[in-house]
Motif scaffolding. Structure first.
Motif, PDB file in Angstrom:
ATOM      1  N   ARG A   1       0.808  -1.211   0.000  1.00 56.67           N
ATOM      2  CA  ARG A   1       0.000   0.000   0.000  1.00 56.67           C
ATOM      3  C   ARG A   1       0.848   1.270   0.000  1.00 56.67           C
ATOM      4  NH1 ARG A   1      -4.597  -1.435  -2.199  1.00 56.67           N
ATOM      5  NH2 ARG A   1      -5.861  -2.849  -0.925  1.00 56.67           N
ATOM      6  N   VAL A   2       2.133   1.139   0.349  1.00 50.11           N
ATOM      7  CA  VAL A   2       2.986   2.322   0.469  1.00 50.11           C
ATOM      8  C   VAL A   2       3.889   2.496  -0.736  1.00 50.11           C
ATOM      9  CG1 VAL A   2       4.811   3.412   1.842  1.00 50.11           C
ATOM     10  CG2 VAL A   2       2.928   2.226   2.983  1.00 50.11           C
ATOM     11  N   ARG A   3       4.391   1.422  -1.319  1.00 45.02           N
ATOM     12  CA  ARG A   3       5.449   1.512  -2.313  1.00 45.02           C
ATOM     13  C   ARG A   3       5.039   2.328  -3.535  1.00 45.02           C
ATOM     14  NH1 ARG A   3       4.601  -4.421  -2.889  1.00 45.02           N
ATOM     15  NH2 ARG A   3       6.424  -4.623  -1.559  1.00 45.02           N
ATOM     16  N   THR A   4       6.033   2.596  -4.377  1.00 43.43           N
ATOM     17  CA  THR A   4       5.855   3.504  -5.506  1.00 43.43           C
ATOM     18  C   THR A   4       4.914   2.961  -6.567  1.00 43.43           C
ATOM     19  OG1 THR A   4       8.034   4.456  -5.154  1.00 43.43           O
ATOM     20  CG2 THR A   4       7.081   4.713  -7.342  1.00 43.43           C
ATOM     21  N   ASN A   5       5.052   1.713  -6.934  1.00 47.38           N
ATOM     22  CA  ASN A   5       4.270   1.187  -8.054  1.00 47.38           C
ATOM     23  C   ASN A   5       2.824   0.915  -7.636  1.00 47.38           C
ATOM     24  OD1 ASN A   5       5.261  -0.831  -6.393  1.00 47.38           O
ATOM     25  ND2 ASN A   5       5.242  -2.386  -7.991  1.00 47.38           N
TER      26      ASN A   5
ATOM     27  N   ALA B   1       0.814   4.423  -2.050  1.00 49.03           N
ATOM     28  CA  ALA B   1       0.620   5.803  -1.616  1.00 49.03           C
ATOM     29  C   ALA B   1       1.732   6.734  -2.092  1.00 49.03           C
ATOM     30  CB  ALA B   1       0.522   5.846  -0.085  1.00 49.03           C
ATOM     31  N   ARG B   2       2.951   6.217  -2.233  1.00 47.87           N
ATOM     32  CA  ARG B   2       4.044   7.083  -2.681  1.00 47.87           C
ATOM     33  C   ARG B   2       3.747   7.705  -4.046  1.00 47.87           C
ATOM     34  NH1 ARG B   2       8.807   3.408  -0.434  1.00 47.87           N
ATOM     35  NH2 ARG B   2       9.413   4.629   1.376  1.00 47.87           N
ATOM     36  N   SER B   3       3.341   6.892  -4.994  1.00 48.48           N
ATOM     37  CA  SER B   3       3.065   7.423  -6.330  1.00 48.48           C
ATOM     38  C   SER B   3       1.781   8.244  -6.345  1.00 48.48           C
ATOM     39  CB  SER B   3       2.996   6.288  -7.353  1.00 48.48           C
ATOM     40  OG  SER B   3       2.073   5.297  -6.950  1.00 48.48           O
TER      41      SER B   3
ATOM     42  N   GLU C   1       0.967  15.671  -5.034  1.00 52.10           N
ATOM     43  CA  GLU C   1       0.567  16.627  -4.000  1.00 52.10           C
ATOM     44  C   GLU C   1       1.759  17.091  -3.169  1.00 52.10           C
ATOM     45  OE1 GLU C   1      -2.716  15.090  -1.675  1.00 52.10           O
ATOM     46  OE2 GLU C   1      -3.435  13.928  -3.398  1.00 52.10           O
ATOM     47  N   GLY C   2       2.961  16.592  -3.512  1.00 50.04           N
ATOM     48  CA  GLY C   2       4.167  17.028  -2.819  1.00 50.04           C
ATOM     49  C   GLY C   2       4.590  16.162  -1.651  1.00 50.04           C
ATOM     50  N   TYR C   3       3.982  14.991  -1.488  1.00 52.71           N
ATOM     51  CA  TYR C   3       4.308  14.133  -0.353  1.00 52.71           C
ATOM     52  C   TYR C   3       5.402  13.117  -0.707  1.00 52.71           C
ATOM     53  CZ  TYR C   3      -0.008  15.622   2.019  1.00 52.71           C
ATOM     54  OH  TYR C   3      -0.994  16.339   2.641  1.00 52.71           O
ATOM     55  N   ILE C   4       6.347  12.952   0.213  1.00 49.78           N
ATOM     56  CA  ILE C   4       7.231  11.799   0.195  1.00 49.78           C
ATOM     57  C   ILE C   4       6.910  10.971   1.433  1.00 49.78           C
ATOM     58  CG2 ILE C   4       9.128  12.823  -1.135  1.00 49.78           C
ATOM     59  CD1 ILE C   4      10.579  13.331   1.520  1.00 49.78           C
ATOM     60  N   ILE C   5       7.053   9.663   1.302  1.00 52.15           N
ATOM     61  CA  ILE C   5       6.809   8.769   2.437  1.00 52.15           C
ATOM     62  C   ILE C   5       8.107   8.046   2.726  1.00 52.15           C
ATOM     63  CG2 ILE C   5       5.464   6.837   3.334  1.00 52.15           C
ATOM     64  CD1 ILE C   5       3.222   7.650   1.433  1.00 52.15           C
ATOM     65  N   LEU C   6       8.646   8.283   3.914  1.00 54.99           N
ATOM     66  CA  LEU C   6       9.946   7.757   4.300  1.00 54.99           C
ATOM     67  C   LEU C   6       9.778   6.546   5.218  1.00 54.99           C
ATOM     68  CD1 LEU C   6      11.571  11.212   5.101  1.00 54.99           C
ATOM     69  CD2 LEU C   6      11.767   9.920   2.965  1.00 54.99           C
ATOM     70  N   SER C   7      10.644   5.566   5.027  1.00 58.05           N
ATOM     71  CA  SER C   7      10.596   4.324   5.805  1.00 58.05           C
ATOM     72  C   SER C   7      11.824   4.215   6.691  1.00 58.05           C
ATOM     73  CB  SER C   7      10.527   3.121   4.857  1.00 58.05           C
ATOM     74  OG  SER C   7      10.770   1.925   5.564  1.00 58.05           O
ATOM     75  N   GLY C   8      11.624   3.638   7.884  1.00 54.35           N
ATOM     76  CA  GLY C   8      12.737   3.444   8.805  1.00 54.35           C
ATOM     77  C   GLY C   8      13.614   2.268   8.474  1.00 54.35           C
ATOM     78  N   THR C   9      13.313   1.565   7.383  1.00 54.78           N
ATOM     79  CA  THR C   9      14.153   0.433   6.991  1.00 54.78           C
ATOM     80  C   THR C   9      15.325   0.872   6.112  1.00 54.78           C
ATOM     81  OG1 THR C   9      12.805  -0.057   5.036  1.00 54.78           O
ATOM     82  CG2 THR C   9      12.195  -1.152   7.104  1.00 54.78           C
ATOM     83  N   ARG C  10      15.358   2.125   5.708  1.00 52.20           N
ATOM     84  CA  ARG C  10      16.410   2.630   4.827  1.00 52.20           C
ATOM     85  C   ARG C  10      17.135   3.791   5.495  1.00 52.20           C
ATOM     86  NH1 ARG C  10      17.396  -0.797   0.429  1.00 52.20           N
ATOM     87  NH2 ARG C  10      15.466  -1.987   0.208  1.00 52.20           N
ATOM     88  N   ASP C  11      18.463   3.660   5.635  1.00 57.79           N
ATOM     89  CA  ASP C  11      19.249   4.694   6.302  1.00 57.79           C
ATOM     90  C   ASP C  11      19.149   6.029   5.574  1.00 57.79           C
ATOM     91  OD1 ASP C  11      20.026   2.927   8.257  1.00 57.79           O
ATOM     92  OD2 ASP C  11      21.951   2.440   7.320  1.00 57.79           O
ATOM     93  N   GLU C  12      19.142   5.989   4.238  1.00 58.82           N
ATOM     94  CA  GLU C  12      19.053   7.234   3.472  1.00 58.82           C
ATOM     95  C   GLU C  12      17.759   7.977   3.793  1.00 58.82           C
ATOM     96  OE1 GLU C  12      18.582   8.808  -1.144  1.00 58.82           O
ATOM     97  OE2 GLU C  12      18.525   6.664  -0.695  1.00 58.82           O
TER      98      GLU C  12
ATOM     99  N   LEU D   1      10.195  10.480  -6.424  1.00 55.43           N
ATOM    100  CA  LEU D   1       9.761   9.134  -6.084  1.00 55.43           C
ATOM    101  C   LEU D   1      10.947   8.286  -5.685  1.00 55.43           C
ATOM    102  CD1 LEU D   1       7.199   8.413  -8.947  1.00 55.43           C
ATOM    103  CD2 LEU D   1       6.688   8.701  -6.522  1.00 55.43           C
ATOM    104  N   PHE D   2      10.748   7.458  -4.677  1.00 58.08           N
ATOM    105  CA  PHE D   2      11.749   6.468  -4.323  1.00 58.08           C
ATOM    106  C   PHE D   2      11.455   5.193  -5.105  1.00 58.08           C
ATOM    107  CE2 PHE D   2      11.609   9.318  -0.710  1.00 58.08           C
ATOM    108  CZ  PHE D   2      12.963   9.557  -0.482  1.00 58.08           C
ATOM    109  N   GLY D   3      12.518   4.433  -5.434  1.00 56.40           N
ATOM    110  CA  GLY D   3      12.323   3.199  -6.193  1.00 56.40           C
ATOM    111  C   GLY D   3      11.451   2.225  -5.450  1.00 56.40           C
ATOM    112  N   LYS D   4      10.834   1.302  -6.198  1.00 59.31           N
ATOM    113  CA  LYS D   4       9.883   0.376  -5.590  1.00 59.31           C
ATOM    114  C   LYS D   4      10.536  -0.553  -4.589  1.00 59.31           C
ATOM    115  CE  LYS D   4      10.042  -3.192  -9.219  1.00 59.31           C
ATOM    116  NZ  LYS D   4       9.212  -3.963 -10.188  1.00 59.31           N
TER     117      LYS D   4
END
Length: 308
Positions: A223-227, A230-232, A237-248, A302-305
Motif C-alpha cells: 500500500r505504500v510503495r511507488t508502483n 501511496a508514494r506514487s 501533491e508534494g508528499y514523500i513517504i519515508l521508511s525506517g528500513t532505509r538509512d538514506e 519518487l523512491f524506487g519500488k
C-alpha cells in the motif's frame, strides 16, 4: 524509579530479577514493542479495521493478559516457572497485566512469590512495568470465585517500578482527531484510506500496524510503495513517504526536521522546491518542508519500488 517504602525489607530475589530485566532491555524499548504488538494483535486491524480498546468484546479484553505473557516470553525467551509463568534470573515470576493500574488479579499460587505487573494506555501511548512481592499484608480482603485477589493500597505502593508511564510506539489512529479518522474509514477502498491516512498524519510517525488497519490487509508495504501505492499517488501533491528500513530515508527525515521512523514506522512529509543552499538534497534536487497551506508547485521525487 521505585515507589517502595524506604524501610521495606530487602528482597534479594526481586533485586536479581530487576537487574536481569534491566540488563536485557536497558531503555525499555523491547518491552514497549511487546506492549504495542499485543495491542495490535488484539485489535486485529488487518481483518477487522479496529484500532480502539472500546471496539473490543469483553472476552477479547480478558485475553489481552495472556497474549502479553506469551509475547513477552517469545521476545525475552524466559524459562517457564513451576507454578508461575516465568523463571527469571533463576527465580519464579508470574506475569500480570491490567488496563487499570493496580487491578491485577492474583491467584493463590502467586502468594508469597514475585509478580511482574504491567499496565498501559494506548490512547496516551504509555506503559508501565514493575515487580512486587505478593505478601499477605498486600492483598485486598475480597476475592472472586477463583480465589483471586488484587493488591491493597499498601501493596500498590510497594510495586518497584522499572518503567513508569514510559512511551511506546503510538497508535496514530488514536492521535488524530476522531472525526477525521471516522471520515477516513468511510472511503470504500484500502488505497483511498491509506492515502488519506498519510495526508492526515503528515509529519507524524505511522506504525505499520496502522497502515494494515486502514488498508485492511497484511501487506502494508504494497500500500505504500511507488508502483501503485501511496508514494506514487501522493507525489503530485508534494508528499514523500519515508521508511525506517532505509538509512538514506531516515537521514532525509532528520534533515527535514521531522521524527525519524524506526524499522516498523513510516512518516509522510509534504515538501516543496527550495533554493540552492536552503533545503535538503533529495534525488539530486533541493527541497524543504512545506508550510501549512503552502501550495505544492512540483511533484515530489519518487523512491524506487525496492526502497521500502
Amino acid at each position: 524509579m521505585t515507589t517502595m517504602d524506604a524501610f521495606a525489607e530487602p528482597d534479594p530475589e526481586m533485586e536479581a530479577v530487576a537487574d536481569e530485566l534491566l540488563r536485557t532491555d536497558p531503555d525499555g524499548a523491547r518491552w514497549a514493542a511487546v506492549v504495542r504488538h499485543t495491542y495490535d494483535m488484539i485489535y486485529n486491524g488487518a481483518e477487522t479495521g479496529r484500532y480502539r480498546w472500546d471496539q473490543l468484546m469483553k472476552t477479547e479484553k480478558t485475553h489481552f493478559g495472556t497474549l502479553f505473557e506469551i509475547n513477552a516470553q517469545r521476545e525475552f525467551e524466559f524459562d517457564g516457572g513451576d507454578q508461575t509463568d516465568y523463571r527469571i534470573a533463576g527465580h519464579q515470576v508470574d506475569a500480570k497485566w491490567s488496563q487499570k493500574e493496580g487491578s491485577w488479579m492474583l491467584p493463590p499460587e502467586v502468594f508469597g512469590r514475585l509478580a511482574l505487573v504491567a499496565t498501559g494506555n494506548d490512547e496516551r501511548a504509555i506503559w508501565s512495568l514493575g515487580l512486587v512481592r505478593v505478601r499477605q499484608e498486600y492483598r485486598s480482603e475480597g476475592a472472586n470465585r477463583d480465589k483471586k485477589t488484587t493488591l491493597n493500597s499498601l501493596g500498590r505502593s510497594s510495586v518497584r517500578w522499572l518503567w513508569k508511564d514510559s512511551p511506546m510506539p503510538a497508535n496514530i489512529l488514536l492521535q488524530l482527531p476522531r472525526p477525521n479518522v471516522d471520515d477516513l474509514f468511510t472511503r470504500k477502498y484500502g488505497t483511498q484510506r491509506t492515502n488519506q491516512l498519510f495526508r492526515l498524519a503528515e509529519g507524524q510517525l505511522v506504525h505499520r500496524s496502522a497502515v494494515r488497519t486502514v488498508a485492511m490487509q497484511l501487506d502494508d508495504q504494497k500500500r505504500v510503495r511507488t508502483n501503485g501505492g501511496a508514494r506514487s499517488a501522493l507525489a503530485p501533491e508534494g508528499y514523500i513517504i519515508l521508511s525506517g528500513t532505509r538509512d538514506e530515508q531516515k537521514q532525509i527525515a532528520a534533515d527535514l526536521g521531522v521524527p525519524v521512523p524506526s524499522r516498523t514506522e513510516y512518516i509522510a512529509v509534504r515538501i516543496v522546491p527550495a533554493g540552492p543552499g536552503f533545503g535538503v538534497e533529495i534525488k539530486g534536487e533541493q527541497w524543504r518542508r512545506a508550510t501549512p497551506g503552502e501550495v505544492s508547485t512540483k511533484p515530489a521525487p519518487l523512491f524506487g519500488k525496492t526502497e521500502e
